[in-house]
Write a protein that holds these residues in place. Structure first.
Motif, PDB file in Angstrom:
ATOM      1  N   GLU A   1      -8.904  59.911  32.167  1.00 53.26           N
ATOM      2  CA  GLU A   1      -9.333  60.185  30.794  1.00 53.26           C
ATOM      3  C   GLU A   1      -8.685  59.203  29.826  1.00 53.26           C
ATOM      4  O   GLU A   1      -7.489  58.945  29.902  1.00 53.26           O
ATOM      5  CB  GLU A   1      -8.940  61.624  30.427  1.00 53.26           C
ATOM      6  N   ASN A   2      -9.500  58.650  28.938  1.00 52.71           N
ATOM      7  CA  ASN A   2      -9.040  57.754  27.875  1.00 52.71           C
ATOM      8  C   ASN A   2      -8.402  56.487  28.456  1.00 52.71           C
ATOM      9  O   ASN A   2      -7.183  56.379  28.594  1.00 52.71           O
ATOM     10  CB  ASN A   2      -8.054  58.452  26.937  1.00 52.71           C
ATOM     11  N   LEU A   3      -9.254  55.525  28.771  1.00 55.32           N
ATOM     12  CA  LEU A   3      -8.806  54.248  29.324  1.00 55.32           C
ATOM     13  C   LEU A   3      -9.142  53.138  28.336  1.00 55.32           C
ATOM     14  O   LEU A   3     -10.263  53.064  27.828  1.00 55.32           O
ATOM     15  CB  LEU A   3      -9.485  53.967  30.666  1.00 55.32           C
ATOM     16  N   THR A   4      -8.173  52.257  28.086  1.00 57.87           N
ATOM     17  CA  THR A   4      -8.362  51.137  27.166  1.00 57.87           C
ATOM     18  C   THR A   4      -7.968  49.842  27.849  1.00 57.87           C
ATOM     19  O   THR A   4      -6.888  49.748  28.447  1.00 57.87           O
ATOM     20  CB  THR A   4      -7.511  51.320  25.896  1.00 57.87           C
ATOM     21  N   PHE A   5      -8.856  48.849  27.755  1.00 55.63           N
ATOM     22  CA  PHE A   5      -8.587  47.502  28.263  1.00 55.63           C
ATOM     23  C   PHE A   5      -8.777  46.540  27.095  1.00 55.63           C
ATOM     24  O   PHE A   5      -9.877  46.417  26.559  1.00 55.63           O
ATOM     25  CB  PHE A   5      -9.542  47.150  29.401  1.00 55.63           C
ATOM     26  N   GLU A   6      -7.709  45.864  26.704  1.00 56.52           N
ATOM     27  CA  GLU A   6      -7.758  45.015  25.519  1.00 56.52           C
ATOM     28  C   GLU A   6      -7.128  43.661  25.811  1.00 56.52           C
ATOM     29  O   GLU A   6      -6.046  43.579  26.393  1.00 56.52           O
ATOM     30  CB  GLU A   6      -7.026  45.691  24.352  1.00 56.52           C
ATOM     31  N   ASP A   7      -7.832  42.616  25.409  1.00 55.24           N
ATOM     32  CA  ASP A   7      -7.352  41.244  25.595  1.00 55.24           C
ATOM     33  C   ASP A   7      -7.023  40.980  27.060  1.00 55.24           C
ATOM     34  O   ASP A   7      -5.984  40.418  27.397  1.00 55.24           O
ATOM     35  CB  ASP A   7      -6.131  40.975  24.705  1.00 55.24           C
ATOM     36  N   MET A   8      -7.943  41.373  27.925  1.00 53.42           N
ATOM     37  CA  MET A   8      -7.803  41.120  29.355  1.00 53.42           C
ATOM     38  C   MET A   8      -8.421  39.762  29.696  1.00 53.42           C
ATOM     39  O   MET A   8      -9.328  39.280  29.013  1.00 53.42           O
ATOM     40  CB  MET A   8      -8.516  42.204  30.158  1.00 53.42           C
ATOM     41  N   THR A   9      -7.946  39.167  30.775  1.00 54.05           N
ATOM     42  CA  THR A   9      -8.556  37.947  31.291  1.00 54.05           C
ATOM     43  C   THR A   9      -8.714  38.075  32.795  1.00 54.05           C
ATOM     44  O   THR A   9      -7.741  38.348  33.505  1.00 54.05           O
ATOM     45  CB  THR A   9      -7.704  36.706  30.973  1.00 54.05           C
ATOM     46  N   PHE A  10      -9.930  37.900  33.255  1.00 55.98           N
ATOM     47  CA  PHE A  10     -10.206  37.784  34.687  1.00 55.98           C
ATOM     48  C   PHE A  10     -10.679  36.350  34.912  1.00 55.98           C
ATOM     49  O   PHE A  10     -11.813  35.997  34.582  1.00 55.98           O
ATOM     50  CB  PHE A  10     -11.285  38.774  35.123  1.00 55.98           C
ATOM     51  N   ALA A  11      -9.813  35.512  35.449  1.00 54.35           N
ATOM     52  CA  ALA A  11     -10.143  34.102  35.661  1.00 54.35           C
ATOM     53  C   ALA A  11      -9.117  33.495  36.605  1.00 54.35           C
ATOM     54  O   ALA A  11      -7.955  33.922  36.627  1.00 54.35           O
ATOM     55  CB  ALA A  11     -10.152  33.338  34.333  1.00 54.35           C
ATOM     56  N   PRO A  12      -9.505  32.480  37.393  1.00 51.05           N
ATOM     57  CA  PRO A  12      -8.534  31.835  38.288  1.00 51.05           C
ATOM     58  C   PRO A  12      -7.473  31.079  37.498  1.00 51.05           C
ATOM     59  O   PRO A  12      -7.698  30.653  36.359  1.00 51.05           O
ATOM     60  CB  PRO A  12      -9.395  30.864  39.109  1.00 51.05           C
ATOM     61  N   ARG A  13      -6.306  30.905  38.109  1.00 51.19           N
ATOM     62  CA  ARG A  13      -5.303  30.012  37.524  1.00 51.19           C
ATOM     63  C   ARG A  13      -5.827  28.581  37.592  1.00 51.19           C
ATOM     64  O   ARG A  13      -6.241  28.107  38.645  1.00 51.19           O
ATOM     65  CB  ARG A  13      -3.983  30.115  38.287  1.00 51.19           C
ATOM     66  N   GLU A  14      -5.792  27.887  36.475  1.00 52.62           N
ATOM     67  CA  GLU A  14      -6.367  26.545  36.421  1.00 52.62           C
ATOM     68  C   GLU A  14      -5.696  25.588  37.399  1.00 52.62           C
ATOM     69  O   GLU A  14      -6.347  24.730  37.994  1.00 52.62           O
ATOM     70  CB  GLU A  14      -6.275  26.000  34.998  1.00 52.62           C
ATOM     71  N   GLU A  15      -4.382  25.726  37.583  1.00 49.75           N
ATOM     72  CA  GLU A  15      -3.675  24.771  38.428  1.00 49.75           C
ATOM     73  C   GLU A  15      -4.052  24.889  39.902  1.00 49.75           C
ATOM     74  O   GLU A  15      -3.761  23.992  40.697  1.00 49.75           O
ATOM     75  CB  GLU A  15      -2.157  24.925  38.268  1.00 49.75           C
ATOM     76  N   THR A  16      -4.714  25.983  40.292  1.00 47.20           N
ATOM     77  CA  THR A  16      -5.100  26.148  41.696  1.00 47.20           C
ATOM     78  C   THR A  16      -6.398  25.430  42.031  1.00 47.20           C
ATOM     79  O   THR A  16      -6.683  25.186  43.207  1.00 47.20           O
ATOM     80  CB  THR A  16      -5.273  27.635  42.040  1.00 47.20           C
ATOM     81  N   GLY A  17      -7.215  25.121  41.024  1.00 46.68           N
ATOM     82  CA  GLY A  17      -8.510  24.522  41.285  1.00 46.68           C
ATOM     83  C   GLY A  17      -9.533  25.498  41.832  1.00 46.68           C
ATOM     84  O   GLY A  17     -10.641  25.102  42.202  1.00 46.68           O
ATOM     85  N   ARG A  18      -9.190  26.791  41.878  1.00 36.65           N
ATOM     86  CA  ARG A  18     -10.128  27.778  42.403  1.00 36.65           C
ATOM     87  C   ARG A  18     -11.187  28.111  41.361  1.00 36.65           C
ATOM     88  O   ARG A  18     -10.981  27.941  40.158  1.00 36.65           O
ATOM     89  CB  ARG A  18      -9.385  29.053  42.824  1.00 36.65           C
ATOM     90  N   THR A  19     -12.329  28.618  41.828  1.00 37.71           N
ATOM     91  CA  THR A  19     -13.439  28.941  40.930  1.00 37.71           C
ATOM     92  C   THR A  19     -13.809  30.418  40.951  1.00 37.71           C
ATOM     93  O   THR A  19     -14.576  30.865  40.103  1.00 37.71           O
ATOM     94  CB  THR A  19     -14.680  28.114  41.301  1.00 37.71           C
ATOM     95  N   ALA A  20     -13.307  31.183  41.915  1.00 38.91           N
ATOM     96  CA  ALA A  20     -13.643  32.604  42.044  1.00 38.91           C
ATOM     97  C   ALA A  20     -12.433  33.459  41.699  1.00 38.91           C
ATOM     98  O   ALA A  20     -11.295  33.118  42.026  1.00 38.91           O
ATOM     99  CB  ALA A  20     -14.117  32.925  43.457  1.00 38.91           C
ATOM    100  N   THR A  21     -12.696  34.593  41.056  1.00 39.68           N
ATOM    101  CA  THR A  21     -11.632  35.494  40.615  1.00 39.68           C
ATOM    102  C   THR A  21     -11.649  36.815  41.355  1.00 39.68           C
ATOM    103  O   THR A  21     -10.597  37.419  41.557  1.00 39.68           O
ATOM    104  CB  THR A  21     -11.780  35.782  39.109  1.00 39.68           C
ATOM    105  N   GLY A  22     -12.837  37.277  41.728  1.00 38.08           N
ATOM    106  CA  GLY A  22     -12.915  38.632  42.255  1.00 38.08           C
ATOM    107  C   GLY A  22     -13.851  38.763  43.424  1.00 38.08           C
ATOM    108  O   GLY A  22     -14.829  38.036  43.567  1.00 38.08           O
ATOM    109  N   PHE A  23     -13.538  39.722  44.233  1.00 37.19           N
ATOM    110  CA  PHE A  23     -14.248  40.053  45.453  1.00 37.19           C
ATOM    111  C   PHE A  23     -15.531  40.821  45.134  1.00 37.19           C
ATOM    112  O   PHE A  23     -16.520  40.734  45.845  1.00 37.19           O
ATOM    113  CB  PHE A  23     -13.294  40.925  46.269  1.00 37.19           C
TER     114      PHE A  23
END
Length: 743
Positions: free
Chosen positions: A333-355
């Protein structure tokens, strides 16, 4: 004098002892929203078997009051940032200390990298919606980095720290807790369970690829095995050979599902470290610079899990990778997500974040807020808000029913509680046929629950009816977010609660930007919407249709969804449909701007609006710009007098309909024809029989775990000699793939 000297000596001894002990002064600064941690140490560290709780003070001088949080510093309990030593056990000690505090607590991580290894992590069984079936993952144990169970008023303060996971793990589990905040944390995997290869060169029968630095592999018998980093004993946490793949085009910043180019190769050569030559009879149709993202198909863990908890907030949290679903809220009950980022770390060179999905709310109530966040690089939908339909299987007593989890990847969890309001839903019409109130819910086994109700079950309730928990349906606010690099949809919404989707950017979703669904025959995700506003969003070249209101009812017995207001949005269109609406009462599409991003050589080949079995619709005050922009309104079993269209829009109305029934599938009768296919995704309801069941929401799908390479075929076998005058073929109604190319 002798007595005075003794006192002086004693005081000097106390002072010396104090100087040899670390001194911790901590203060919580509300203005900067950060922990200031100052360690003054004279002499050597004095190890303590049971470290004491350290209290927060303001300026180190004021006495502690009830409103001042207690600060628990994880380094005081043995966590050593930036050393790659295992922080699992020290953090468990710190959490235990926090649990012993009566009042608000800050679990403080001084900035740095903290490594969590699967070996010594907490392990608890949890059944989680939409994850894996009994056969896919028989063991539901979750390997947990930080477990907050039965706790109140706890803030996890990361100070920008990076939590690095080793092995398949769930970062956070918040279980039966209240007033929890996770903030200023970044999460990643030392070796993500996603492997990536970049196309360097391609010819007719081979393709050279560069393997990402984080994608460890071994070649055995001419085949590539993707492997994890070694565990503490030197063995591998996991490995896989085949897997599901997506292709990423960096120029357009889009991804889409495709075949696995590594497992489908006839042979593999290692040209040099991290460079492979994949040999084929016919190389894939791709381009230099494209990236293939490859994963196994089992959602054995999740990014984080919120279970039976209340007032949980996530702020300034970055998920660089999640194995399985991202963050799941289940019966909370009552969930808040604010200023979240789902993204790869740039230094890894990866392009995918999630399964899979990034945020999923399954059986949540109260307020669900997702604000000012960035979502990039998923392998499925960004946000999915829904309940679960359970099917009635028997009635052991007049006031009792036994209900069953039907989808293979959703089962085992508590789905009803005393006092919950339920509705009986006809699974073919998705309309209510009764209601009740739960007195008791008894778990019979992993799949079945017995519900005892206040009153007797209506005598008409039997097979073909599902149950929706109407109590656990949140009010939703999704505002100010950016979605990109998504192969499916931006938002799936199925909740009775008032919902606002506002000021978001949907960049090139490969399916619909927004899907309002509800079904009781495929995923069994419940939720008739009753008040939805979609306002001031920007949709950039999304899939077809851009907004899709598509309950999966197979019969019409009245509206499923109601009161949907779509206003002030900007649609940058390809040659696709702006709005598809089915079985909906009350749609207002007003003051939107629809533009064509590329000239259309075949104007009106696609309709702008497809309205199926809906009523009380107004389309007014919208602007249409661009050469060949679609302006057709298709009324498909929707009476013309139910639709109001303002004349200045210059729309064309077609009330003839385009959905043609295939005679052999009419009435859902498959006794006169049999469908067989060269490949079927039976575990994902992709059987060949669904091509001829008369339901436009279901379809045949070839196998994709493991991937069955094209071409694939479907055969219709008639039970008697027949004259075939033609074939009416309806493509898949949701998504970009699945079109038959040759008959």
């Amino acid at each position: 004098m002798k007595q005075s000297r003794k006192i002086v000596v004693f005081m000097l001894f106390v002072l010396a002892t104090w100087m040899l002990t670390p001194y911790y002064a901590m203060a919580y600064d509300d203005a900067s929203n950060a922990i200031m941690h100052d360690v003054v140490q004279e002499g050597s560290w004095i190890q303590q078997d049971t470290p004491s709780v350290v209290d927060a003070t303001y300026g180190g001088e004021q006495p502690k009051s009830a409103s001042m949080p207690t600060v628990i510093d994880v380094t005081y309990y043995g966590a050593k940032p930036n050393t790659q030593e295992d922080s699992a056990v020290p953090v468990q000690r710190a959490i235990a200390a926090a649990a012993a505090v009566d009042g608000p607590v800050i679990l403080n991580f001084p900035e740095g990298r903290y490594d969590f290894y699967a070996e010594d992590a907490e392990k608890r069984p949890y059944y989680i919606s939409n994850t894996a079936s009994e056969s896919e993952n028989p063991d539901v144990t979750k390997t947990i980095g930080l477990l907050l169970k039965d706790m109140k008023q706890v803030t996890v303060e990361g100070n920008g720290s990076l939590f690095m996971l080793h092995g398949k793990m769930t970062t956070f589990v918040i279980d039966q807790s209240e007033d929890i905040e996770i903030r200023n944390v970044r999460v990643d995997y030392e070796r993500p369970t996603m492997s990536e290869v970049k196309v360097l060169e391609i010819s007719s029968n081979y393709m050279d690829v560069e393997v990402n630095q984080d994608s460890l592999y071994e070649i055995r018998g001419g085949q590539v095995y993707w492997v994890s980093e070694p565990n503490k004993a030197g063995a591998r946490y996991w490995e896989f050979k085949d897997g599901i793949a997506q292709e990423y085009d960096p120029d357009q910043n889009i991804t889409w599902r495709t075949g696995n180019p590594v497992s489908s190769a006839t042979s593999v050569q290692e040209l040099k470290a991290n460079t492979l030559r994949l040999n084929y009879n016919q190389a894939p149709n791709t381009a230099v610079g494209h990236v293939f993202q490859i994963r196994d198909g089992v959602r054995s863990q999740v990014g984080s899990f919120i279970h039976k908890s209340k007032n949980v907030t996530w702020k300034h949290v970055t998920m660089h990778y999640t194995h399985g679903l991202g963050i799941i809220g289940q019966f909370s009950e009552n969930l808040t997500f604010e200023d979240m980022t789902f993204a790869p770390r740039e230094e890894t060179g990866r392009t995918a974040t999630g399964f899979a999905d990034f945020i999923q709310a399954s059986g949540v109530k109260g307020k669900l807020k997702i604000m000012n966040s960035t979502f990039r690089g998923a392998h499925d939908d960004v946000i999915n808000v829904h309940g679960t339909h359970l099917e009635v299987v028997r009635k052991p007593a007049p006031n009792q029913i036994v209900v069953r989890f039907m989808h293979h990847q959703t089962y085992g969890f508590e789905a009803f509680f005393p006092g919950d309001a339920i509705e009986f839903i006809d699974n073919s019409t998705l309309t209510s046929v009764g209601s009740g109130k739960v007195v008791q819910a008894t778990r019979m086994n992993d799949r079945e629950i017995t519900l005892t109700l206040e009153e007797d079950v209506p005598p008409t309730i039997g097979t073909g009816v599902v149950i929706e928990n109407a109590t656990w349906a949140p009010e939703v606010e999704i505002k100010g977010n950016h979605f990109s690099r998504i192969p499916t949809r931006g938002i799936l919404l199925s909740t009775r609660g008032k919902s606002i989707i506002e000021d978001n950017v949907f960049e090139r979703m490969q399916m619909s930007g927004i899907l309002i669904a509800s079904d009781a025959q495929t995923w069994y995700e419940s939720g008739m919407v009753q008040d939805v506003t979609i306002r001031n969003n920007t949709f950039i070249e999304n899939g077809n249709p851009v907004i899709q209101i598509h309950p999966e009812n197979t019969k019409y017995a009245g509206p499923v969804h109601r009161n949907i207001n779509i206003e002030g949005n900007t649609f940058q269109m390809l040659d696709n449909t702006v709005l598809f609406a089915k079985s909906t009462d009350g749609i207002r599409f007003s003051n939107n701007k629809i533009t064509r991003t590329h000239p259309n050589t075949n104007p009106n080949e696609q309709v702008a609006f497809h309205l199926l079995e809906s009523n009380h619709i107004s389309i007014e005050g919208n602007e249409f710009e661009g050469e060949g922009v679609n302006r057709t309104v298709l009324l498909d079993r929707t009476p013309a007098d139910e639709v109001t269209i303002s004349p200045e829009q210059q729309l064309h109305v077609n009330d003839k309909g385009v959905l043609k029934s295939i005679s052999i599938a009419a009435g859902n009768d498959q006794t006169t024809v049999k469908a067989t296919a060269s490949s079927e995704a039976t575990q994902y309801n992709g059987d060949a029989k669904y091509a001829i069941d008369g339901n436009p929401s279901t379809f045949w799908h070839s196998q994709w775990i493991p991937y069955a390479p094209l071409p694939q075929s479907i055969t219709l076998e008639l039970s008697m000699k027949s004259v075939v005058s033609g074939l009416s073929y309806l493509p898949r109604q949701e998504g970009y793939n699945g079109n038959i190319t040759r008959l």
